[in-house]
Design an enzyme around this catalytic site. Structure first.
Site, short mmCIF file in Angstrom:
data_model
loop_
_atom_site.label_atom_id
_atom_site.label_comp_id
_atom_site.label_asym_id
_atom_site.label_seq_id
_atom_site.Cartn_x
_atom_site.Cartn_y
_atom_site.Cartn_z
N HIS A 87 73.94 81.41 -29.04
CA HIS A 87 72.69 81.46 -28.27
C HIS A 87 71.87 82.66 -28.70
O HIS A 87 72.39 83.62 -29.28
CB HIS A 87 72.99 81.53 -26.77
CG HIS A 87 73.26 80.21 -26.14
ND1 HIS A 87 74.39 79.48 -26.41
CD2 HIS A 87 72.53 79.46 -25.26
CE1 HIS A 87 74.36 78.36 -25.71
NE2 HIS A 87 73.24 78.32 -25.00
N SER A 143 69.66 76.71 -21.35
CA SER A 143 70.12 78.06 -21.64
C SER A 143 69.34 78.74 -22.75
O SER A 143 69.24 79.98 -22.77
CB SER A 143 71.61 78.03 -22.00
OG SER A 143 71.85 77.16 -23.08
#
Length: 290
Positions: A267, A42
């Site tokens: 993230h 990711s």
């Protein structure tokens, strides 16, 4: 590894859901004959960073503004992006992650010229379990280092045990794409080295340093395995210092537990992807013959 309690498990599920948004899309295309192939999890795919890549396999949550797309544009490379949210090293080399996401290495050929690999954080569920365990421990005792006191070297030990798996994956990439230059991309700074931002990221200041140490140890393993297997390590951690999830919006490149921008929890946001692209682009340019 010590098993997570039910409360830790709930946090783990929330983190997994936040990082694994499902996109509908077409099946994976056949491997490109040459150019640039991006492999990874990711932190490469860029979940929730707009715009989404609607041709990506369902479940991969891949962005058209992730660093592979930005690097390909900057260098004029033909890109085949196989990165996928939740990928483990085994999903790069051996095991299909989803029915429409075969092992990522199937994108490589003998004429592939550039490969980037960003992997390792999902092996042994390291990132997910660290976050879940520390939030659970620190919510119960929000002072000191309760997570470190409970888990000690568990996560780092797992990272070191997995080092040969990372090395074998790099070796396999070289075997499959012998003409390619291989770049192992590290993880950016997620949490500050000192201090924290409780409750924005509900981990104590002491355990923030503990979590940061786990991440830097993973980056060290990635660097060492790259050097051992004739690949170039790309440091994205050092350039991102001061841009972690505890910084203000507009400064941070990593989003906190409740994202304030289009990105998954803990993230990279769009600015983080642009910063990673700068580091990767420079590494590829430096590796090219004059």
């Amino acid at each position: 590894m010590r098993k997570l309690s039910s409360s830790r498990s709930r946090v783990a599920v929330l983190f997994a859901v936040a990082t694994g948004a499902v996109l509908s899309g077409a099946p994976v295309a056949e491997a490109a004959s040459d150019g640039y192939v991006a492999l990874g999890d990711s932190y490469t795919a860029g979940p929730n960073v707009l715009p989404p890549d609607r041709t990506a396999p369902s479940g991969c949550a891949r962005s058209l503004a992730n660093y592979p797309h930005l690097v390909a544009s900057a260098l004029g490379l033909q890109l085949d992006d196989r990165s996928c949210t939740g990928a483990k090293t085994e999903n790069v080399t051996a095991t299909a992650q989803f029915p429409d996401q075969p092992p990522q290495i199937t994108a490589l050929s003998r004429t592939t010229k550039v490969v980037t690999l960003g992997i390792g954080g999902n092996d042994n569920n390291t990132f997910r379990d660290v976050v879940a365990a520390c939030i659970a421990a620190d919510s119960a005792t929000p002072v000191g280092t309760p997570c470190k006191d409970t888990y000690g070297s568990t996560f780092v030990d797992n990272i070191h045990a997995d080092a040969p798996v990372i090395g074998a994956a790099i070796a396999r990439i070289h075997q499959t794409a012998p003409a390619a230059k291989v770049f192992v991309v590290g993880y950016p700074d997620i949490l500050p080295r000192n201090g924290g931002c409780y409750p924005q990221v509900p981990i104590t200041d002491g355990d923030v340093a503990y979590v940061d140490g786990i991440e830097t140890e993973l980056n060290t393993v990635l660097r060492d395995q790259a050097q051992l297997h004739n690949a170039t390590f790309v440091d994205t951690y050092t350039p991102s210092l001061g841009h972690d999830a505890c910084q203000a919006a507009g400064t941070r490149w990593i989003e906190p537990m409740t994202p304030g921008a289009d990105a998954a929890t803990l993230h990279p946001n769009a600015a983080g992807m642009r910063a990673d692209a700068v580091a990767v682009t420079a590494a590829i340019r430096n590796a090219r013959p004059a």
